[in-house]
Write a protein that holds these residues in place. Structure first.
Motif, short mmCIF file in Angstrom:
data_model
loop_
_atom_site.label_atom_id
_atom_site.label_comp_id
_atom_site.label_asym_id
_atom_site.label_seq_id
_atom_site.Cartn_x
_atom_site.Cartn_y
_atom_site.Cartn_z
N TYR A 123 0.83 -1.20 0.00
CA TYR A 123 0.00 0.00 0.00
C TYR A 123 0.87 1.25 0.00
N SER A 124 0.37 2.29 -0.65
CA SER A 124 1.04 3.59 -0.61
C SER A 124 1.06 4.09 0.83
N PRO A 125 2.16 4.70 1.25
CA PRO A 125 2.22 5.24 2.61
C PRO A 125 1.43 6.54 2.78
N SER A 126 0.85 7.03 1.72
CA SER A 126 0.09 8.28 1.79
C SER A 126 -1.08 8.16 2.77
N ARG A 127 -1.34 9.22 3.49
CA ARG A 127 -2.51 9.24 4.39
C ARG A 127 -3.80 9.22 3.60
N GLN A 128 -3.74 9.49 2.31
CA GLN A 128 -4.93 9.48 1.47
C GLN A 128 -5.28 8.09 0.93
N THR A 129 -4.39 7.13 1.11
CA THR A 129 -4.67 5.76 0.64
C THR A 129 -5.99 5.31 1.26
N SER A 130 -6.89 4.81 0.42
CA SER A 130 -8.22 4.46 0.91
C SER A 130 -8.45 2.96 0.88
N PHE A 131 -9.24 2.52 1.85
CA PHE A 131 -9.64 1.11 1.95
C PHE A 131 -11.13 1.11 2.27
N VAL A 132 -11.93 0.60 1.35
CA VAL A 132 -13.38 0.57 1.52
C VAL A 132 -13.79 -0.85 1.87
N THR A 133 -14.49 -0.98 2.99
CA THR A 133 -15.00 -2.28 3.42
C THR A 133 -16.52 -2.16 3.57
N ASP A 134 -17.15 -3.24 3.95
CA ASP A 134 -18.59 -3.19 4.17
C ASP A 134 -18.94 -2.34 5.39
N LYS A 135 -17.95 -2.00 6.20
CA LYS A 135 -18.17 -1.18 7.39
C LYS A 135 -17.87 0.30 7.15
N GLY A 136 -17.31 0.64 6.00
CA GLY A 136 -17.03 2.03 5.70
C GLY A 136 -15.66 2.27 5.10
N LEU A 137 -15.23 3.52 5.13
CA LEU A 137 -13.99 3.96 4.51
C LEU A 137 -12.90 4.16 5.56
N LEU A 138 -11.74 3.59 5.31
CA LEU A 138 -10.55 3.82 6.13
C LEU A 138 -9.55 4.59 5.30
N ARG A 139 -8.73 5.41 5.96
CA ARG A 139 -7.67 6.15 5.27
C ARG A 139 -6.35 5.85 5.93
N GLY A 140 -5.35 5.48 5.11
CA GLY A 140 -3.99 5.28 5.59
C GLY A 140 -3.72 3.89 6.11
N VAL A 141 -2.46 3.49 6.00
CA VAL A 141 -2.03 2.16 6.41
C VAL A 141 -2.22 1.92 7.91
N PRO A 142 -1.96 2.89 8.80
CA PRO A 142 -2.19 2.62 10.23
C PRO A 142 -3.63 2.21 10.54
N ALA A 143 -4.60 2.83 9.89
CA ALA A 143 -6.01 2.46 10.11
C ALA A 143 -6.28 1.06 9.58
N MET A 144 -5.67 0.71 8.46
CA MET A 144 -5.85 -0.64 7.91
C MET A 144 -5.24 -1.67 8.85
#
Length: 158
Positions: free
Chosen positions: A64-85
Motif C-alpha cells: 500500500y502507498s504510505p500516503s494518508r490518502q490511501t483508501s480502503f473501503v469495506t462493508d463497514k465504511g472507509l478507512l484512510r492510511g495504512v495505520p487504520a488498515m
C-alpha cells in the motif's frame, strides 16, 4: 467491366489490411508495457500474500502507498492510511496465530492499465482457515507507480 468490379474490392482489402497491420504495430509496444506492469503488480500481490501467510503484517501492508490518502473501503465504511488498515486487520484477525489467521490467496479476474502510472487490478481473495469455511470476496485495487515500485492507492474489498 469485370476488372472494374474487382478493383474497388481489392483496394478495400488492401486498405483494411493496412489498417490491421498499422494497429498491430502501434499496439505491440503498449501490450508489452501492459504485460510488464501486470507482472510487476502480480509480484506485489504474491508478496502481500506471503506477508499474510507468514504473519508479517509489515510485509502484508507494504504494497500500500504510505500516503494518508490511501483508501480502503469495506462493508463497514472507509478507512484512510495504512495505520487504520493495520488496526482493522489486527482487530479482525489473530495475526500471530497461523491457524486463526489462515492462508491468503488471490485469483486475478481483471487487469487494466489506467494510463502510464496507474492500473486497475480486480481479484478474488480467499482466506482458508483450517476447520472453517473459507472467507472469500472480490477486491478492486487501484495501483500507482512510485519510484520504489507499484503501490495500492485505493482498495475496495467486499
Amino acid at each position: 467491366m469485370a476488372m472494374r468490379a474487382v478493383l474497388p474490392a481489392l483496394a478495400a482489402a488492401l486498405l483494411l489490411t493496412g489498417c490491421v497491420v498499422g494497429n498491430t504495430t502501434n499496439t505491440a509496444p503498449a501490450q508489452l508495457a501492459d504485460a510488464t506492469v501486470l507482472d510487476a503488480i502480480e509480484t506485489e500481490m504474491d508478496r502481500t500474500a506471503a506477508g499474510w501467510n507468514s504473519g508479517d503484517m509489515a510485509l502484508f501492508l507494504s504494497v500500500y502507498s504510505p500516503s494518508r490518502q490511501t483508501s480502503f473501503v469495506t462493508d463497514k465504511g472507509l478507512l484512510r492510511g495504512v495505520p487504520a488498515m493495520e488496526a482493522m486487520y489486527r482487530q479482525a484477525y489473530d495475526f500471530d496465530d497461523a491457524a486463526k489467521r489462515g492462508t491468503l490467496s488471490f485469483e486475478r479476474l481483471d487487469f487494466r492499465p489506467l494510463g502510464p502510472s496507474h492500473a486497475l487490478y480486480i481479484a478474488r481473495y480467499t482466506v482458508a482457515v483450517p476447520g472453517a469455511q473459507p472467507v472469500s470476496g472480490v477486491t478492486s485495487l487501484v495501483w500507482e507507480r512510485y519510484a520504489e515500485g507499484w503501490r495500492i492507492i485505493a482498495d475496495h474489498s467486499g
